[in-house]
Write a protein that holds these residues in place. Structure first.
Motif, mmCIF file in Angstrom:
data_model
loop_
_atom_site.group_PDB
_atom_site.id
_atom_site.type_symbol
_atom_site.label_atom_id
_atom_site.label_comp_id
_atom_site.label_asym_id
_atom_site.label_seq_id
_atom_site.Cartn_x
_atom_site.Cartn_y
_atom_site.Cartn_z
ATOM 1 N N LYS A 1 0.828 -1.200 0.000
ATOM 2 C CA LYS A 1 0.000 0.000 0.000
ATOM 3 C C LYS A 1 0.869 1.260 0.000
ATOM 4 O O LYS A 1 0.595 2.215 -0.715
ATOM 5 C CB LYS A 1 -0.921 -0.015 1.229
ATOM 6 N N GLY A 2 1.944 1.232 0.791
ATOM 7 C CA GLY A 2 2.814 2.398 0.885
ATOM 8 C C GLY A 2 3.999 2.356 -0.055
ATOM 9 O O GLY A 2 4.823 3.262 -0.061
ATOM 10 N N ASN A 3 4.102 1.286 -0.855
ATOM 11 C CA ASN A 3 5.211 1.097 -1.783
ATOM 12 C C ASN A 3 6.559 1.177 -1.061
ATOM 13 O O ASN A 3 7.468 1.899 -1.476
ATOM 14 C CB ASN A 3 5.132 2.101 -2.934
ATOM 15 N N ILE A 4 6.673 0.439 0.042
ATOM 16 C CA ILE A 4 7.869 0.422 0.880
ATOM 17 C C ILE A 4 8.568 -0.926 0.721
ATOM 18 O O ILE A 4 7.925 -1.974 0.786
ATOM 19 C CB ILE A 4 7.505 0.623 2.375
ATOM 20 N N LYS A 5 9.879 -0.894 0.548
ATOM 21 C CA LYS A 5 10.647 -2.137 0.453
ATOM 22 C C LYS A 5 10.629 -2.835 1.812
ATOM 23 O O LYS A 5 10.735 -2.201 2.856
ATOM 24 C CB LYS A 5 12.074 -1.837 0.032
ATOM 25 N N THR A 6 10.515 -4.164 1.781
ATOM 26 C CA THR A 6 10.502 -4.970 2.996
ATOM 27 C C THR A 6 11.624 -5.987 2.951
ATOM 28 O O THR A 6 11.827 -6.645 1.935
ATOM 29 C CB THR A 6 9.154 -5.701 3.153
ATOM 30 N N VAL A 7 12.342 -6.100 4.061
ATOM 31 C CA VAL A 7 13.418 -7.077 4.191
ATOM 32 C C VAL A 7 12.958 -8.146 5.182
ATOM 33 O O VAL A 7 12.590 -7.830 6.310
ATOM 34 C CB VAL A 7 14.719 -6.418 4.709
ATOM 35 N N PHE A 8 12.954 -9.391 4.741
ATOM 36 C CA PHE A 8 12.638 -10.511 5.615
ATOM 37 C C PHE A 8 13.967 -11.049 6.136
ATOM 38 O O PHE A 8 14.667 -11.770 5.443
ATOM 39 C CB PHE A 8 11.847 -11.582 4.859
ATOM 40 N N SER A 9 14.312 -10.645 7.353
ATOM 41 C CA SER A 9 15.637 -10.962 7.884
ATOM 42 C C SER A 9 15.712 -12.388 8.415
ATOM 43 O O SER A 9 14.703 -13.053 8.591
ATOM 44 C CB SER A 9 16.005 -9.982 8.996
ATOM 45 N N GLU A 10 16.926 -12.811 8.671
ATOM 46 C CA GLU A 10 17.191 -14.116 9.286
ATOM 47 C C GLU A 10 17.431 -13.956 10.783
ATOM 48 O O GLU A 10 17.908 -14.873 11.435
ATOM 49 C CB GLU A 10 18.427 -14.743 8.622
ATOM 50 N N ILE A 11 17.129 -12.776 11.307
ATOM 51 C CA ILE A 11 17.430 -12.461 12.708
ATOM 52 C C ILE A 11 16.171 -12.637 13.560
ATOM 53 O O ILE A 11 15.122 -12.077 13.232
ATOM 54 C CB ILE A 11 17.942 -11.015 12.820
ATOM 55 N N PRO A 12 16.270 -13.392 14.658
ATOM 56 C CA PRO A 12 15.109 -13.556 15.543
ATOM 57 C C PRO A 12 14.847 -12.316 16.395
ATOM 58 O O PRO A 12 15.735 -11.482 16.606
ATOM 59 C CB PRO A 12 15.488 -14.754 16.417
ATOM 60 N N MET A 13 13.617 -12.195 16.875
ATOM 61 C CA MET A 13 13.204 -11.049 17.688
ATOM 62 C C MET A 13 14.097 -10.844 18.908
ATOM 63 O O MET A 13 14.395 -9.712 19.271
ATOM 64 C CB MET A 13 11.752 -11.222 18.154
#
Length: 98
Positions: free
Chosen positions: A56-68
């Motif tokens: 919706k906001g045309n924002i790049k998203t990174v799906f990291s390998e780092i846990p919370m």
């Protein structure tokens, strides 16, 4: 991974991050967000919700390998989604994740 976590800590101290889903969504809606980062252990429901707001906001998203937990140790708050609200920090984090 350590460079990413250190850099997130710097961005947090600089006040350039919005932490958590609601804060990230607000940043996207206000056109402040430059990059969204997801922890590897967020729920599937959260992941889908983030995909919707990033589209919706045309924002790049990174799906990291780092846990919370590791993100929490680096920035002082355990969260599954982070909005980076600064172009320079977002660009550097994208490079680090690449």
């Amino acid at each position: 991974m350590d460079k990413i976590l250190n850099f997130l800590g710097i961005a947090r101290r600089a006040g350039k991050l919005s932490l958590g889903f609601d804060a990230a969504e607000e940043s996207v809606n206000k056109k402040k967000s430059k990059l969204l980062i997801l922890a590897c252990d967020v729920s599937e429901r959260t992941r889908k919700s983030v995909e919707k707001i990033s589209e919706k906001g045309n924002i790049k998203t990174v799906f990291s390998e780092i846990p919370m937990e590791k993100i929490g140790n680096a920035i002082g708050k355990s969260v599954g989604i982070i909005s980076v609200n600064d172009e320079g920090f977002a660009k550097r984090l994208e490079e680090l994740f690449a």
